[in-house]
Write a protein that holds these residues in place. Sequence first.
Motif, PDB file in Angstrom:
ATOM      1  N   THR A  68     -77.848 -84.841  10.697  1.00 24.30           N
ATOM      2  CA  THR A  68     -78.940 -84.568  11.637  1.00 24.30           C
ATOM      3  C   THR A  68     -80.167 -85.399  11.274  1.00 24.30           C
ATOM      4  O   THR A  68     -80.780 -86.030  12.146  1.00 24.30           O
ATOM      5  N   LEU A  72     -81.764 -88.508  13.544  1.00 27.14           N
ATOM      6  CA  LEU A  72     -83.179 -88.544  13.950  1.00 27.14           C
ATOM      7  C   LEU A  72     -83.878 -89.797  13.429  1.00 27.14           C
ATOM      8  O   LEU A  72     -84.713 -90.383  14.122  1.00 27.14           O
ATOM      9  N   LEU A  75     -83.014 -92.649  15.610  1.00 20.49           N
ATOM     10  CA  LEU A  75     -83.775 -92.603  16.867  1.00 20.49           C
ATOM     11  C   LEU A  75     -85.226 -93.067  16.692  1.00 20.49           C
ATOM     12  O   LEU A  75     -85.959 -93.175  17.665  1.00 20.49           O
ATOM     13  N   LEU A  77     -87.520 -91.650  14.294  1.00 21.86           N
ATOM     14  CA  LEU A  77     -88.433 -90.718  13.637  1.00 21.86           C
ATOM     15  C   LEU A  77     -88.630 -91.122  12.181  1.00 21.86           C
ATOM     16  O   LEU A  77     -87.658 -91.407  11.475  1.00 21.86           O
TER      17      LEU A  77
END
Length: 196
Positions: A68, A72, A75, A77
């Motif tokens: 997870t 992220l 993406l 982050l």
Amino acid sequence: MTEVAVRQPATTTADLARIAVVAALIAVLGLPGTIMLGGAVPITAQTLGVMLAGAVLGSWRGAASVLTVLALVALGLPLLAGGRGGLGVFVAPSVGYLLGWVVGAFLVGVIVRAGASKPQWWRVALGSLVGGMLAVYAVGIPLQSLITGLGLWETVLSSLIFVPGDLIKVAIATVVTMALWRAYPRAFAWPQRDDA
């Protein structure tokens, strides 16, 4: 020929919440930043989160929490120590360590829970050592060597700088896991056993 059905664990809302909480913990452990001691890979507190992920959540939930975080990060982050994020981190010298986190969390969970009805301090310490350190190094060092062009042996030697800090993280993961078990065992979602 008969087929044997392999029962996969059902994912519950509580599992998803646990995975999200531990993913957030891994991200928060990146807030103190990085320490660069002349190498291509920073020293961070996030490997402590990887150890705790496997020890508290077990193998597949622990690995899912790390995946997870990495999804992220992909993406964009900035969840890695030092505010790093985006696809660029997956071609940097530390990519092997990031991938090793997934393997490491899974192995910590396997070792901590293998045949046990509750966490035992020595299993947590062993799991954190084997999964949280050795497995992460086993994936990280060869990829770091490949990306930096530094020889494998030289990369191994330069990576010895991580060992003292990681041994401290093993001790912290052990203490925190055992304290959490005593304070809030429901956090673990430990499978119920007939002989427990």
